[in-house]
Design a protein around this motif. Structure first.
Motif, PDB file in Angstrom:
ATOM      1  N   ALA A 275       0.811  -1.215   0.000  1.00  0.00           N
ATOM      2  CA  ALA A 275       0.000   0.000   0.000  1.00  0.00           C
ATOM      3  C   ALA A 275       0.850   1.274   0.000  1.00  0.00           C
ATOM      4  N   GLY A 276       2.182   1.113   0.030  1.00  0.00           N
ATOM      5  CA  GLY A 276       3.041   2.283  -0.028  1.00  0.00           C
ATOM      6  C   GLY A 276       3.694   2.438  -1.391  1.00  0.00           C
ATOM      7  N   THR A 277       4.071   1.324  -1.974  1.00  0.00           N
ATOM      8  CA  THR A 277       4.868   1.386  -3.200  1.00  0.00           C
ATOM      9  C   THR A 277       4.041   1.269  -4.480  1.00  0.00           C
ATOM     10  N   THR A 278       2.769   0.920  -4.362  1.00  0.00           N
ATOM     11  CA  THR A 278       1.934   0.754  -5.549  1.00  0.00           C
ATOM     12  C   THR A 278       1.144   2.036  -5.795  1.00  0.00           C
TER      13      THR A 278
ATOM     14  N   MET B  50      -1.574   4.721  -6.963  1.00  0.00           N
ATOM     15  CA  MET B  50      -3.032   4.627  -6.881  1.00  0.00           C
ATOM     16  C   MET B  50      -3.617   4.091  -8.190  1.00  0.00           C
TER      17      MET B  50
ATOM     18  N   ARG C  68      -3.505   0.131  -8.880  1.00  0.00           N
ATOM     19  CA  ARG C  68      -4.106  -0.823  -7.943  1.00  0.00           C
ATOM     20  C   ARG C  68      -5.350  -1.521  -8.497  1.00  0.00           C
TER      21      ARG C  68
ATOM     22  N   ASP D  97      -8.071  -2.619  -6.407  1.00  0.00           N
ATOM     23  CA  ASP D  97      -8.468  -2.508  -5.002  1.00  0.00           C
ATOM     24  C   ASP D  97      -9.910  -3.000  -4.825  1.00  0.00           C
TER      25      ASP D  97
ATOM     26  N   GLN E 115     -12.778  -0.759  -3.359  1.00  0.00           N
ATOM     27  CA  GLN E 115     -13.450   0.272  -4.150  1.00  0.00           C
ATOM     28  C   GLN E 115     -14.689  -0.303  -4.847  1.00  0.00           C
TER      29      GLN E 115
ATOM     30  N   PHE F 111      -3.591  -2.784   7.404  1.00  0.00           N
ATOM     31  CA  PHE F 111      -3.439  -1.362   7.079  1.00  0.00           C
ATOM     32  C   PHE F 111      -2.638  -1.161   5.791  1.00  0.00           C
TER      33      PHE F 111
ATOM     34  N   PHE G 237     -10.306   7.974  -1.564  1.00  0.00           N
ATOM     35  CA  PHE G 237      -9.458   7.374  -2.592  1.00  0.00           C
ATOM     36  C   PHE G 237      -9.323   8.327  -3.793  1.00  0.00           C
TER      37      PHE G 237
ATOM     38  N   ILE H  69      -7.324  11.700  -3.004  1.00  0.00           N
ATOM     39  CA  ILE H  69      -5.860  11.567  -2.947  1.00  0.00           C
ATOM     40  C   ILE H  69      -5.311  11.310  -4.353  1.00  0.00           C
ATOM     41  N   LYS H  70      -5.993  10.431  -5.088  1.00  0.00           N
ATOM     42  CA  LYS H  70      -5.534  10.087  -6.441  1.00  0.00           C
ATOM     43  C   LYS H  70      -5.476  11.338  -7.325  1.00  0.00           C
TER      44      LYS H  70
ATOM     45  N   VAL I  94      -0.153   8.327  -1.466  1.00  0.00           N
ATOM     46  CA  VAL I  94      -1.073   7.189  -1.569  1.00  0.00           C
ATOM     47  C   VAL I  94      -1.918   7.066  -0.295  1.00  0.00           C
ATOM     48  N   VAL I  95      -3.084   6.441  -0.456  1.00  0.00           N
ATOM     49  CA  VAL I  95      -3.936   6.144   0.701  1.00  0.00           C
ATOM     50  C   VAL I  95      -4.444   4.718   0.526  1.00  0.00           C
ATOM     51  N   ASN I  96      -4.662   4.015   1.622  1.00  0.00           N
ATOM     52  CA  ASN I  96      -5.187   2.649   1.545  1.00  0.00           C
ATOM     53  C   ASN I  96      -6.282   2.416   2.582  1.00  0.00           C
TER      54      ASN I  96
ATOM     55  N   GLU J 222      -4.531   4.099   5.989  1.00  0.00           N
ATOM     56  CA  GLU J 222      -3.118   4.459   6.056  1.00  0.00           C
ATOM     57  C   GLU J 222      -2.811   5.373   4.891  1.00  0.00           C
TER      58      GLU J 222
ATOM     59  N   ARG K 112       0.418   7.920   2.933  1.00  0.00           N
ATOM     60  CA  ARG K 112       1.856   8.169   2.884  1.00  0.00           C
ATOM     61  C   ARG K 112       2.146   9.351   1.974  1.00  0.00           C
TER      62      ARG K 112
ATOM     63  N   GLY L  83       8.796   4.280  -1.224  1.00  0.00           N
ATOM     64  CA  GLY L  83       7.385   4.479  -0.870  1.00  0.00           C
ATOM     65  C   GLY L  83       6.984   3.619   0.316  1.00  0.00           C
TER      66      GLY L  83
END
Lengths: 413, 413
Positions: A226-229, A231, A234, A236, A239, A273, B249, B252-253, B260-262, B285, B287, B354
């Motif tokens: 969830a940090g390196t991918t 938006m 994804r 997800d 959504q 998370f 979502f 942020i996008k 990013v947000v998750n 979460e 970042r 990230g």
């Protein structure tokens, strides 16, 4: 007219209301939970103490029986269920079971001779922790192998529960009774809506019960960091699930004013998370007064699910989990209930039921009726569920006298 | 230049990759799970077998130590973590820990004398099952009482876990070391993104690590019967939660391209098909590379949560669960890594991270650096996480020689 024993009725209701109580006062007796097993044990002991014949059928239904002199007579069944939703109220189901036992005892004590046997039954899994109306639909012969093999609840709980009872899921269907052996079915229940309460009416006479369908809708994406991918990269699942929940809710609210839908639960996988959720399983239930509407909503639901999945590049799988069609309550039973209420000086009105009940199973095979009493504020499936005790006693007396007046409606072959 | 022992490195990595494996091949070692305890035990045994001093500090960090002759020297720390996300991959964290042990052993075997002690550490709870960067931020003196008392994960798991270790949450903060006792910190890790893989570059040199903030957002409505309560009379917590998830979502996008947000999880209460959900708890979460952006997103999140609650007549509560600010990696360490990679004939490039890492904690108190190797397809936090073994060996050799070149960057008071 005969009356039930108010003190005994109160004492029994209170004893039962202490089983499966949570800290905040809610009743927690989902099918085959510890609380549910304890409530079942209470019913068994009570039945034996009162001198009735006790029996468990292959669906796990707990049965108290009071025979009439003619062994070939059919049986008039009264009852409800002792299972509850998670953290629910103490009236839903329990009131009908305690009242049924009280009616048996009052009839026995009175010496009245009826032309039919009586049974008070606590039906297994009315609320749908596992299947919904499990015990009653099994007795009525309306349960299928498929529903047992593919329950909307946890399959392991179903198997473990029946094993603990010394029974097996493979023989549940053998609890079916011959329709001609059942003279009729009457159930007392709280309304779980606010019509009677707001109109200050003591007795509701149910005309019909809405149909129910449920399904689980699974949105499938991909687990990612969830940090390196980014938006936009994804897949997800959350959504798709959220979009589905909002769209379906609005569609039913706007297009089907007599129907309802509920998104009772979403389960996220893996559920951390810092991981993009790869799978979300959505629990959906919808209800409609007409079979045609149930089918239309089912079609809409599939469309909305596919559109929501497509919008987020997800896959979607829908698993339908058993359907209870809408039913009509027998007009002869309804007019008997009306006459009894009038005789007792109680105000009554006819009304449909938005909630499902074990009477749904029986209405498909024998003369069936339901008696509602007021729910304060219409609140149910909640620790705040409440009915005035006076209304409970009134309901039990209407049940008693409707049972005594069975000659007006029962089928005697 | 010195090289690590490829066979020993492979053997150790493979042994560890067999601990906490799920049927589908994922690694399941959330903090203080059975798999995590077994992985910790493996590290302890390995350390003792290799003849290093083994120690557990009050944060539960597992430490292998190789002393240099001068007892007053500071320590250069290398390491990572053996905990994993639920059903994650076998490289995340584990690679850095196994490489750190291998570096200690290679240095010891070589007879090289360094002017600093070496420690290979397996840090507790990097992934945030409980707090996130728990062990490393405790050692760096950047953990607060509040984060221990109010973890984003399960408080009971935290207390039980430390109790099983013979430790106590009340003394975690005493594991803080004097900053002047730490010469520096170097960590090897998989990239968890696809930049190195797509550009065919063997070594990533981390320039900075994004900041992370997490919170739980609770929408509160009312439990009601899902059949008898009209759609317009419901206070349905699921509607607020779904609306919040979709809106946040998109916000942020669209507004924060570098952030990013998750929405990793939603938990429904009471969570039954036939009850309107009265409470939904959403795990969020987010970042950002800059502190300012973290603050802006926090403000936006609060606004979106309030608007979503208002739209459905719900209440909302937001609980912020600890923040790790963005950090810069030391320029001297970065140039040393670059030089080492060049000497080994490996292509390298600088890049931001990230993902969060234990180096974030140390970058706030001492010269710190991170070495990335390629992740196939950029996939991580998934059973599909994969890195070529050649890249792992390259990474370990860069780590080894960066440690040997410590004189270029360590702080010796």
């Amino acid at each position: 007219m005969l009356s039930i024993n108010r003190e005994r009725f109160k004492e029994n209701f209170s004893a039962l209301a202490n089983i499966g109580v949570m800290r905040e006062g809610g009743i927690n007796r989902p099918t085959f939970s510890n609380g549910h097993f304890k409530a079942r044990e209470w019913f068994k002991q009570k039945t034996i103490d009162a001198g009735f014949k006790f029996k468990v059928d292959n669906a796990g239904n707990h049965i108290a029986r009071f025979n009439c002199p003619s062994s070939t007579s059919p049986v008039l069944i009264i009852g409800s269920h002792l299972d509850s939703v998670p953290n629910g109220g103490k009236y839903d189901g329990a009131l009908g079971v305690v009242a049924a036992l009280e009616v048996l005892q009052t009839v026995k004590d009175s010496g009245v001779i009826l032309p039919y046997h009586l049974e008070a039954i606590d039906f297994t899994d009315e609320e749908g922790t596992l299947v919904g109306l499990l015990g009653s639909s099994a007795v009525a012969g309306k349960l299928s192998e498929m529903e047992i093999a593919n329950p909307r609840g946890n399959q392991d709980v179903l198997v473990d529960g029946y094993t603990k009872l010394g029974l097996s899921p493979s023989t549940i269907l053998t609890s079916k009774r011959a329709p001609e052996s059942i003279a009729g079915y009457i159930e007392l229940h709280i309304e779980q809506g606010k019509i009677l309460y707001e109109e200050n009416i003591q007795v509701g006479i149910v005309t019909k019960i809405v149909g129910i369908n449920s399904c689980s809708v699974t949105f499938l994406g991909r687990a990612d960091h969830a940090g390196t991918t980014k938006m936009e990269d994804r897949l997800d699942a959350s959504q798709g699930a959220s979009s589905f929940g909002l769209t379906l809710f609005n569609r039913i609210k706007n297009n089907y004013p007599a129907c309802v839908v509920n998104i009772g639960k979403m389960v996220f996988h893996p559920g951390a998370f810092n991981i993009v959720p790869e799978k979300v399983v959505v629990s959906v239930e919808f209800r409609a007064p007409e079979s045609r509407q149930l089918d239309e909503i089912k079609f809409d639901l599939i469309t909305v699910a596919k559109e929501s999945a497509k919008a987020y590049n997800l896959k979607v799988e829908i698993n339908f989990l058993g359907k209870h069609p809408p039913v009509i309550m027998d007009p002869r039973v309804r007019s008997t209930i009306k006459r009894v209420a009038d005789s007792l000086g109680l105000k009554s009105r006819e009304m449909p039921s938005g909630a499902g009940h074990d009477s749904q199973s029986f209405a498909r095979i024998c003369p069936s009726g339901m008696i509602f009493i007021p729910s304060k504020g219409g609140i149910s499936h909640s620790p705040k569920e409440f009915s005035y005790w006076k209304d409970c006693v009134n309901g039990a007396n209407v049940l008693l006298n409707t049972v005594l007046q069975g000659a007006d409606y029962v089928q005697l072959y």
